[in-house]
Enzyme design. Structure first.
Site, PDB file in Angstrom:
ATOM      1  CE  LYS A 111      29.875  35.107  50.464  1.00  0.00           C
ATOM      2  NZ  LYS A 111      28.906  35.870  49.675  1.00  0.00           N
TER       3      LYS A 111
ATOM      4  N   GLY B 107      23.893  26.563  47.483  1.00  0.00           N
ATOM      5  CA  GLY B 107      24.217  27.303  46.259  1.00  0.00           C
ATOM      6  C   GLY B 107      24.353  26.343  45.103  1.00  0.00           C
ATOM      7  CB  SER B 108      25.695  26.827  41.729  1.00  0.00           C
ATOM      8  OG  SER B 108      27.009  27.243  42.011  1.00  0.00           O
TER       9      SER B 108
ATOM     10  CD  GLU C 119      20.677  20.904  51.870  1.00  0.00           C
ATOM     11  OE1 GLU C 119      19.866  20.695  50.949  1.00  0.00           O
ATOM     12  OE2 GLU C 119      20.837  20.135  52.822  1.00  0.00           O
ATOM     13  CG  LEU C 120      25.514  21.473  46.308  1.00  0.00           C
ATOM     14  CD1 LEU C 120      26.634  20.601  45.795  1.00  0.00           C
ATOM     15  CD2 LEU C 120      26.023  22.866  46.660  1.00  0.00           C
TER      16      LEU C 120
ATOM     17  CB  CYS D 232      17.262  24.443  44.738  1.00  0.00           C
ATOM     18  SG  CYS D 232      16.298  24.387  46.258  1.00  0.00           S
TER      19      CYS D 232
ATOM     20  CD  GLU E 119      19.934  24.622  39.208  1.00  0.00           C
ATOM     21  OE1 GLU E 119      21.166  24.715  39.372  1.00  0.00           O
ATOM     22  OE2 GLU E 119      19.113  24.729  40.126  1.00  0.00           O
TER      23      GLU E 119
END
Ligand code: NAD
Length: 485
Positions: A174, A227-228, A249-250, A284, A378
């Site tokens: 995706k 992503g977030s 993985e944020l 990030c 962030e």
């Protein structure tokens, strides 16, 4: 471009499309299908065949396929870089670096496909099982869904894609809704390899719609998402229904600490590169909070302002540009609003912070307190807050007082300070005398707390995308003593 489901380049079942626009100019680059639940479920169904076929595909075939994709990316690197620059808005220099990383990543996982070792365990540790032995190998999880963010789509996807396929899974990608085109192009290279049908499919569309449908689907065994933090939480909750494995993985709010033995001019160059001219501030692990020991605070602030003033902001296709646009006007408006909040909370905006369309001029804040939102949240854009500190304990406490824990950087020449930082900072990686904006594909990358729940990297991901299967033979050697006599 179309998406790839069941070996065919297709439109969405309901023919819906979405526009892909150049963030720097607003120009229409292309359209892609806006897939929905029916498309997601079709891909999951085809992936069941892909899963069976991949489980029977030898490691050398998986290796060769990934190597050939790396070679195609290398051959088409300039074209891919141009396409990615147009859809993503990062500078060409940055994008060339990203494509080069993706080539190394595909090759790295290709090699790693040959290193999925197992172990043999004698069972004579257990009374009654003295004649037993067991062997344990790693088997693919099955169907993996890779969910990819917009900021470094090719590099970040490379870990998930090459990792999943090297491990023998079927993969459904995706891509980010803002910039899916480079991934669609590389998916075409994958489709030309000797991997079996439906080893890889790619489904374009909006995350909350098609991404969420893939996460919910019962025929998916693992979701690997970058992503977030908010999206990561939503995915973890939705995936809990089917108990699928979720690798996240944020976000991050990475701190850099400059101790007094640091050269202010060199450190300022590093901060400005790590905050403003890498990914247009959208990384990030960018330099998002800076703590400066009091004796060098004024000198660092002055040097940061000089370096910031020298930045060239503009067309990402121009090789002299340092800072390009944010991904969308919505993202730029959000950063503009976060800057305004910093000012209203009493921080001093000493440079930049103006919005023009998708562009934000690099902003520097002084007079920041650790409890201000400009420091705690962030900010995914070019904003650099500087905070003075006196004692090492104060700096470490402020770094750890965060809902995130991705990376931290420490500038010092003192080994005891380095080792103390490594032991005490609650993050995935401590970087020394270099800004946090660095990722090395062979290392385990990832963070603590709201920054995620695992580590991604060429070795770690292969383990993550497989599971142990054991053959237990309690009486393997029963009777062997007589046979040997
Ligand atoms: P995002 O969370 O908005 O989107 C990421 C992906 O998730 C996109 O493909 C999106 O379509 C999809 N998505 C959104 N909602 C979904 C849902 N409900 N179900 C399934 N999929 C869904 O993030 P973004 O704006 O693309 O990226 C920026 C964020 O990513 C920042 O917070 C940044 O720190 C983080 N990031 C982290 C890393 C890392 O390695 N830790 C790397 C890059 C970016």
């Amino acid at each position: 471009m179309k998406m790839l489901i069941g070996g065919e380049w297709r439109d969405a079942a309901d023919s819906a499309v979405m526009e892909i626009r150049n963030p720097a100019t607003g120009e229409l680059v292309d359209t892609v299908p806006a897939a929905g639940e029916a498309d997601a479920l079709a891909a999951v169904q085809f992936a069941q065949q892909g899963r069976q076929a991949m489980a029977g595909t030898p490691a050398h075939v998986r290796h060769d396929a990934l190597m050939s994709v790396a070679a195609r990316i290398e051959r088409d690197a300039e074209d891919l870089a141009a396409l990615l620059a147009r859809e993503n808005g990062k500078t060409r220099r940055e994008i060339r670096g990203e494509i080069a990383a993706a080539i190394r990543i595909f090759r790295g996982y290709a090699e790693e496909a040959k290193r999925l070792f197992g172990r043999v365990t004698p069972l004579d540790t257990i009374p009654g099982l003295e004649d037993g032995i067991a062997l344990t190998t790693r088997v693919p999880r099955g169907v993996v869904v890779a969910i990819v963010p917009f900021n470094y789509p090719v590099e970040l996807w490379a870990h998930k894609c090459a990792g999943a396929l090297a491990a023998g899974n079927a993969l459904i990608t995706k891509p980010p809704e803002e910039c899916p085109l480079a991934l669609l192009r590389i998916s075409g290279y994958l489709a030309e390899t000797a991997l079996p049908a439906n080893a890889h499919q790619i489904v374009t569309g909006v995350g909350e719609r098609v991404g969420a449908a893939l996460v919910r689907a019962a025929g998916v065994q693992m979701v690997a998402m970058t992503g977030s933090t908010a999206t990561g939480r939503a995915i973890a909750k939705a995936a809990a229904e089917t108990l699928k494995k979720v690798h996240l993985e944020l976000g991050g709010n990475d701190a850099t600490i400059l101790f007094a033995d640091t050269d202010p001019a060199a450190a300022a160059k590093a901060l400005v590169k790590g905050r403003f001219s890498s990914g247009n501030g959208q990384i990030c692990c960018a330099v998002k909070r800076v703590f400066v020991q009091r004796p060098i605070y004024d000198a660092v602030c002055a040097a940061v302002l000089r370096e910031t003033a020298a930045l060239r902001i503009g067309d990402p296709m121009d090789d002299t540009t340092d800072v390009g646009p944010l991904i969308t006007e919505r993202a730029a408006r959000r950063v503009e609003q976060q800057i305004a909040q910093g000012v209203s909370e009493g921080a001093t905006l000493v440079a930049g912070g103006r919005r023009d369309g998708n562009f934000i001029t690099p902003a520097v804040f002084t007079g920041v307190r650790a409890d201000m939102a400009v420091f705690r949240e962030e900010i995914f854009g070019p904003v650099l807050p500087l905070v003075p500190f006196d004692a090492i304990d104060d700096a470490f406490a402020m770094v750890n007082d965060s809902p995130y824990g991705l990376q931290a950087a420490v500038f010092t020449q003192d080994l005891a300070t380095v080792m103390s930082a490594y032991r005490r900072l609650d993050v995935g990686t401590v970087v020394i005398n270099h800004p946090t904006a660095i990722r090395v594909e062979s290392l385990p990358f990832g963070g603590a707390k709201g920054s995620g729940n695992g580590r991604e990297g060429i070795h770690d991901t292969l383990i993550d995308m497989t599971e142990a299967r054991t053959l237990l033979i309690p009486y393997a050697f029963a009777g062997s003593a007589e046979a040997a006599a």
